[in-house]
Design a protein around this motif. Structure first.
Motif, PDB file in Angstrom:
ATOM      1  N   UNK A  91      28.341 -38.604 -24.045  1.00 45.70           N
ATOM      2  CA  UNK A  91      27.679 -39.887 -24.257  1.00 45.70           C
ATOM      3  C   UNK A  91      27.603 -40.661 -22.942  1.00 45.70           C
ATOM      4  N   UNK A  92      26.414 -41.133 -22.579  1.00 44.70           N
ATOM      5  CA  UNK A  92      26.337 -41.994 -21.393  1.00 44.70           C
ATOM      6  C   UNK A  92      26.973 -43.343 -21.678  1.00 44.70           C
ATOM      7  N   UNK A  93      27.496 -43.960 -20.643  1.00 43.46           N
ATOM      8  CA  UNK A  93      28.045 -45.306 -20.768  1.00 43.46           C
ATOM      9  C   UNK A  93      27.026 -46.269 -20.206  1.00 43.46           C
ATOM     10  N   UNK A  94      26.761 -47.343 -20.939  1.00 37.19           N
ATOM     11  CA  UNK A  94      25.746 -48.312 -20.544  1.00 37.19           C
ATOM     12  C   UNK A  94      26.359 -49.698 -20.452  1.00 37.19           C
ATOM     13  N   UNK A  95      25.739 -50.517 -19.594  1.00 37.12           N
ATOM     14  CA  UNK A  95      26.151 -51.912 -19.449  1.00 37.12           C
ATOM     15  C   UNK A  95      24.910 -52.750 -19.189  1.00 37.12           C
ATOM     16  N   UNK A  96      24.916 -53.964 -19.707  1.00 35.08           N
ATOM     17  CA  UNK A  96      23.821 -54.905 -19.493  1.00 35.08           C
ATOM     18  C   UNK A  96      24.384 -56.171 -18.876  1.00 35.08           C
ATOM     19  N   UNK A  97      23.765 -56.627 -17.795  1.00 32.14           N
ATOM     20  CA  UNK A  97      24.220 -57.827 -17.109  1.00 32.14           C
ATOM     21  C   UNK A  97      25.088 -57.486 -15.917  1.00 32.14           C
ATOM     22  N   UNK A  98      25.106 -58.371 -14.953  1.00 29.75           N
ATOM     23  CA  UNK A  98      25.794 -58.093 -13.695  1.00 29.75           C
ATOM     24  C   UNK A  98      27.296 -57.871 -13.847  1.00 29.75           C
ATOM     25  N   UNK A  99      27.965 -58.705 -14.599  1.00 23.71           N
ATOM     26  CA  UNK A  99      29.419 -58.557 -14.748  1.00 23.71           C
ATOM     27  C   UNK A  99      29.775 -57.274 -15.477  1.00 23.71           C
ATOM     28  N   UNK A 100      29.015 -56.922 -16.497  1.00 25.16           N
ATOM     29  CA  UNK A 100      29.275 -55.691 -17.251  1.00 25.16           C
ATOM     30  C   UNK A 100      29.001 -54.461 -16.386  1.00 25.16           C
ATOM     31  N   UNK A 101      27.961 -54.515 -15.547  1.00 21.45           N
ATOM     32  CA  UNK A 101      27.662 -53.403 -14.648  1.00 21.45           C
ATOM     33  C   UNK A 101      28.775 -53.241 -13.627  1.00 21.45           C
ATOM     34  N   UNK A 102      29.270 -54.353 -13.077  1.00 25.34           N
ATOM     35  CA  UNK A 102      30.391 -54.284 -12.131  1.00 25.34           C
ATOM     36  C   UNK A 102      31.620 -53.651 -12.806  1.00 25.34           C
ATOM     37  N   UNK A 103      31.925 -54.059 -14.018  1.00 20.83           N
ATOM     38  CA  UNK A 103      33.066 -53.488 -14.743  1.00 20.83           C
ATOM     39  C   UNK A 103      32.862 -51.992 -15.000  1.00 20.83           C
ATOM     40  N   UNK A 104      31.645 -51.602 -15.346  1.00 20.40           N
ATOM     41  CA  UNK A 104      31.337 -50.195 -15.596  1.00 20.40           C
ATOM     42  C   UNK A 104      31.558 -49.361 -14.334  1.00 20.40           C
ATOM     43  N   UNK A 105      31.074 -49.832 -13.200  1.00 26.31           N
ATOM     44  CA  UNK A 105      31.231 -49.092 -11.949  1.00 26.31           C
ATOM     45  C   UNK A 105      32.673 -49.099 -11.455  1.00 26.31           C
ATOM     46  N   UNK A 106      33.399 -50.161 -11.729  1.00 26.67           N
ATOM     47  CA  UNK A 106      34.815 -50.217 -11.340  1.00 26.67           C
ATOM     48  C   UNK A 106      35.609 -49.150 -12.079  1.00 26.67           C
ATOM     49  N   UNK A 107      35.182 -48.810 -13.291  1.00 25.97           N
ATOM     50  CA  UNK A 107      35.877 -47.838 -14.121  1.00 25.97           C
ATOM     51  C   UNK A 107      35.508 -46.390 -13.799  1.00 25.97           C
ATOM     52  N   UNK A 108      34.549 -46.162 -12.911  1.00 24.16           N
ATOM     53  CA  UNK A 108      34.118 -44.808 -12.565  1.00 24.16           C
ATOM     54  C   UNK A 108      35.200 -44.119 -11.741  1.00 24.16           C
ATOM     55  N   UNK A 109      35.525 -42.897 -12.115  1.00 26.91           N
ATOM     56  CA  UNK A 109      36.474 -42.095 -11.367  1.00 26.91           C
ATOM     57  C   UNK A 109      35.705 -41.260 -10.354  1.00 26.91           C
ATOM     58  N   UNK A 110      36.003 -41.405  -9.074  1.00 22.42           N
ATOM     59  CA  UNK A 110      35.298 -40.600  -8.073  1.00 22.42           C
ATOM     60  C   UNK A 110      35.491 -39.108  -8.331  1.00 22.42           C
ATOM     61  N   UNK A 111      34.459 -38.321  -8.020  1.00 22.03           N
ATOM     62  CA  UNK A 111      34.492 -36.880  -8.249  1.00 22.03           C
ATOM     63  C   UNK A 111      35.466 -36.206  -7.299  1.00 22.03           C
ATOM     64  N   UNK A 112      36.220 -35.241  -7.818  1.00 19.70           N
ATOM     65  CA  UNK A 112      37.121 -34.453  -6.985  1.00 19.70           C
ATOM     66  C   UNK A 112      36.409 -33.229  -6.426  1.00 19.70           C
ATOM     67  N   UNK A 113      35.198 -32.936  -6.920  1.00 16.42           N
ATOM     68  CA  UNK A 113      34.440 -31.773  -6.455  1.00 16.42           C
ATOM     69  C   UNK A 113      33.795 -32.052  -5.102  1.00 16.42           C
ATOM     70  N   UNK A 114      33.646 -30.994  -4.336  1.00 21.21           N
ATOM     71  CA  UNK A 114      32.959 -31.084  -3.056  1.00 21.21           C
ATOM     72  C   UNK A 114      31.547 -30.540  -3.218  1.00 21.21           C
ATOM     73  N   UNK A 115      30.682 -30.877  -2.278  1.00 18.54           N
ATOM     74  CA  UNK A 115      29.308 -30.403  -2.286  1.00 18.54           C
ATOM     75  C   UNK A 115      29.283 -28.875  -2.302  1.00 18.54           C
ATOM     76  N   UNK A 116      28.511 -28.280  -3.191  1.00 23.68           N
ATOM     77  CA  UNK A 116      28.359 -26.835  -3.266  1.00 23.68           C
ATOM     78  C   UNK A 116      29.459 -26.126  -4.039  1.00 23.68           C
TER      79      UNK A 116
END
Length: 127
Positions: A91-116
């Motif tokens: 399921x994709x995660x969605x947010x509407x509005x600036x504060x909700x978008x900031x909270x959504x991106x703050x919760x993103x876990x950076x990928x541990x995978x490398x290119x390729x």
């Protein structure tokens, strides 16, 4: 008839610190784009559509987060965002509005995978 050209909009504060040009966006939008970069989601401009512009987000590897931020074409404000946590996400995660978008991106876990690197699961990317 006035033939004086209208000046281009000033770049947003901090726009030079990003990998994409952010002319015509608000300072808050620029800070959200910088947050996306810090979270491992390099932004690129997508196609304009109607009254909106889209910033595409795409982490490296098949299990990285990808999605987009939609901003108002004339206002430069963040309207909404959608992120999908890797190709195996249900399921994709969605947010509407600036504060909700900031909270959504703050919760993103950076990928541990490398290119390729084509691991079968996100845990296989971890050292």
């Amino acid at each position: 008839m006035n033939t004086t050209p209208t000046p281009a909009p000033e770049p947003a504060p901090g726009a030079a610190e990003t990998t994409i040009g952010l002319t015509g966006v608000t300072a808050y939008t620029a800070s959200i784009v910088r947050l996306a970069e810090k979270r491992g989601l390099p932004p690129t401009w997508g196609q304009a559509h109607g009254r909106t512009r889209r910033i595409i987000l795409d982490a490296v590897g098949p299990h990285g987060v990808f999605g987009s931020i939609v901003i108002g074409r004339s206002s430069g404000k963040v309207l909404r965002a959608e992120v999908i946590h890797g190709n195996d996400a249900k399921v994709p995660r969605r947010a509407t509005g600036t504060n909700a978008v900031r909270a959504l991106l703050t919760d993103v876990t950076p990928s541990a995978c490398r290119q390729g690197f084509n691991a079968q699961s996100p845990t296989a990317c971890r050292p």
